[in-house]
Design a protein around this motif. Structure first.
Motif, PDB file in Angstrom:
ATOM      1  N   TRP A 254       4.990  -3.868  -5.458  1.00  0.00           N
ATOM      2  CA  TRP A 254       6.071  -3.459  -6.366  1.00  0.00           C
ATOM      3  C   TRP A 254       7.091  -2.611  -5.609  1.00  0.00           C
ATOM      4  O   TRP A 254       8.311  -2.852  -5.698  1.00  0.00           O
ATOM      5  N   LYS A 255       6.622  -1.611  -4.880  1.00  0.00           N
ATOM      6  CA  LYS A 255       7.527  -0.714  -4.165  1.00  0.00           C
ATOM      7  C   LYS A 255       8.300  -1.451  -3.077  1.00  0.00           C
ATOM      8  O   LYS A 255       9.476  -1.152  -2.832  1.00  0.00           O
ATOM      9  N   GLU A 256       7.646  -2.403  -2.407  1.00  0.00           N
ATOM     10  CA  GLU A 256       8.333  -3.195  -1.396  1.00  0.00           C
ATOM     11  C   GLU A 256       9.483  -3.980  -1.998  1.00  0.00           C
ATOM     12  O   GLU A 256      10.556  -4.099  -1.394  1.00  0.00           O
ATOM     13  N   ARG A 257       9.273  -4.507  -3.177  1.00  0.00           N
ATOM     14  CA  ARG A 257      10.266  -5.399  -3.781  1.00  0.00           C
ATOM     15  C   ARG A 257      11.298  -4.675  -4.628  1.00  0.00           C
ATOM     16  O   ARG A 257      12.467  -5.053  -4.652  1.00  0.00           O
ATOM     17  N   PHE A 258      10.856  -3.621  -5.339  1.00  0.00           N
ATOM     18  CA  PHE A 258      11.738  -3.006  -6.332  1.00  0.00           C
ATOM     19  C   PHE A 258      12.001  -1.521  -6.099  1.00  0.00           C
ATOM     20  O   PHE A 258      12.738  -0.897  -6.862  1.00  0.00           O
ATOM     21  N   GLY A 259      11.378  -0.925  -5.082  1.00  0.00           N
ATOM     22  CA  GLY A 259      11.546   0.500  -4.854  1.00  0.00           C
ATOM     23  C   GLY A 259      10.601   1.321  -5.719  1.00  0.00           C
ATOM     24  O   GLY A 259       9.766   0.794  -6.451  1.00  0.00           O
ATOM     25  N   GLN A 260      10.742   2.625  -5.620  1.00  0.00           N
ATOM     26  CA  GLN A 260       9.820   3.541  -6.291  1.00  0.00           C
ATOM     27  C   GLN A 260      10.342   4.077  -7.617  1.00  0.00           C
ATOM     28  O   GLN A 260       9.607   4.737  -8.346  1.00  0.00           O
ATOM     29  N   ASP A 261      11.592   3.800  -7.952  1.00  0.00           N
ATOM     30  CA  ASP A 261      12.216   4.446  -9.107  1.00  0.00           C
ATOM     31  C   ASP A 261      11.522   4.123 -10.418  1.00  0.00           C
ATOM     32  O   ASP A 261      11.454   4.953 -11.315  1.00  0.00           O
ATOM     33  N   LYS A 262      11.007   2.899 -10.546  1.00  0.00           N
ATOM     34  CA  LYS A 262      10.458   2.464 -11.826  1.00  0.00           C
ATOM     35  C   LYS A 262       8.944   2.447 -11.860  1.00  0.00           C
ATOM     36  O   LYS A 262       8.350   1.894 -12.788  1.00  0.00           O
ATOM     37  N   LEU A 263       8.291   3.047 -10.871  1.00  0.00           N
ATOM     38  CA  LEU A 263       6.831   3.028 -10.858  1.00  0.00           C
ATOM     39  C   LEU A 263       6.272   4.410 -10.567  1.00  0.00           C
ATOM     40  O   LEU A 263       6.677   5.076  -9.614  1.00  0.00           O
ATOM     41  N   THR A 264       5.330   4.830 -11.411  1.00  0.00           N
ATOM     42  CA  THR A 264       4.638   6.111 -11.263  1.00  0.00           C
ATOM     43  C   THR A 264       3.144   5.847 -11.176  1.00  0.00           C
ATOM     44  O   THR A 264       2.622   4.967 -11.874  1.00  0.00           O
ATOM     45  N   GLU A 265       2.452   6.595 -10.339  1.00  0.00           N
ATOM     46  CA  GLU A 265       1.008   6.448 -10.180  1.00  0.00           C
ATOM     47  C   GLU A 265       0.296   7.706 -10.683  1.00  0.00           C
ATOM     48  O   GLU A 265       0.770   8.821 -10.468  1.00  0.00           O
ATOM     49  N   VAL A 266      -0.844   7.505 -11.331  1.00  0.00           N
ATOM     50  CA  VAL A 266      -1.672   8.609 -11.803  1.00  0.00           C
ATOM     51  C   VAL A 266      -3.124   8.291 -11.469  1.00  0.00           C
ATOM     52  O   VAL A 266      -3.588   7.160 -11.682  1.00  0.00           O
TER      53      VAL A 266
END
Length: 301
Positions: A254-266
């Motif tokens: 996901w981060k490779e394709r779309f960046g980190q802005d829209k994904l959070t990890e917990v």
């Protein structure tokens, strides 16, 4: 929670003892869980296409909506588990109670499993069907919509979010009275590269010969830019090979394709593959850490 390490990290050996341990806590809180109003509705023509609808004490034109999609390895699961070792009727009513008591209209659909004719992308299609029912129910107002899927339910939620054939469903909740705000993926088996031989029959039944293409990792590898943000949740006692590594591979792609802005990890300390969602509705703050983190991420806490 303190008992969980003794159950191990493998999915099937941990299932029954985890359910049994939490059934005691659910029974203690039965009156509160059952106090949340619940109705059942059909959202499609298939016998499995029914949903439970939980109502908070106050409903207005801007009451938020949560759709929860439970797990079950693609072949099992019900919106209310009927028998031991769970407390009868309280799983997944515990989810309906937890979020409704915090102001959410909560919708928990059943969906087609492999034994009921479920074949990819039927899980995502059933999520779409439940969302269409929600849109029709709330044709006016300004309702924020959230989807939360656990395990196989996270697979189906990701399918809805990423599968090209479901683009019209996604478009339908980008404007109007019900608008998508985010998708929570709890302990998602995003691929099955290390799945045991005992999984092969179910995987073949659901994905046919396209498991690598149509699993969540395959979908995110070829999807267009997602319409909403994602929260990826793991428990520290989730299985490393079947859940943690595949989920992390999904996040990385996901981060490779779309960046980190829209994904959070917990990462939820001390929880296993089942306890993250089963612990909700116990009324014990430490146990209900998934809810705390999800509400924080939503901006509702």
């Amino acid at each position: 929670m303190d008992q969980l390490p003794a159950f191990g990290r493998s999915i099937f050996p941990a299932l029954m003892p985890t359910m049994k341990a939490y059934s005691v806590l659910h029974e203690k809180n039965r009156s509160n869980i059952e106090s949340t109003p619940r109705e059942e509705f059909k959202y499609g023509s298939d016998p499995r296409q029914k949903l439970d609808f939980y109502t908070p004490k106050q409903v207005s034109d801007d009451t938020p909506i949560l759709v929860f999609v439970y797990g079950g390895g693609l072949s099992r699961g019900d919106k209310r588990m009927p028998s031991p070792p769970t407390a009868e009727g309280l799983v997944y009513a515990n989810i309906g109670h937890y979020f409704s008591s915090r102001g959410f209209i909560t919708v928990i659909p059943d969906y087609r499993r492999t034994g009921d004719g479920g074949v990819f992308p039927s899980g995502g299609q059933d999520v779409a069907g439940a969302l269409e029912w929600v849109k029709n129910r709330f044709s006016t107002g300004n309702h924020k919509l959230w989807i939360m899927g656990n395990s196989a339910g996270a697979v189906h939620s990701a399918t809805w979010l990423l599968e090209p054939s479901l683009a019209e469903s996604r478009k339908s909740v980008q404007s109007g009275s019900v608008v998508i705000q985010g998708v929570v993926l709890v302990s998602i088996p995003a691929h099955f590269q290390q799945a045991g031989e005992d999984r092969s029959e179910v995987l073949t039944a659901y994905y046919k010969d396209k498991v690598e293409q149509d699993c969540a990792l395959g979908l995110v590898s070829r999807a267009e830019t997602p319409i909403t943000r994602v929260l990826a949740v793991l428990g520290t006692l989730d299985p490393e090979d079947e859940i943690i590594e595949p989920s992390n591979d999904f996040v990385k792609k996901w981060k490779e394709r779309f960046g980190q802005d829209k994904l959070t990890e917990v990462l939820l300390e001390g929880h296993n593959h089942f306890s993250t969602v089963i612990a909700l509705g116990t009324g014990i703050e430490r146990e209900e850490s998934l809810g705390t983190e999800v509400l924080k991420w939503m901006g509702q806490a």
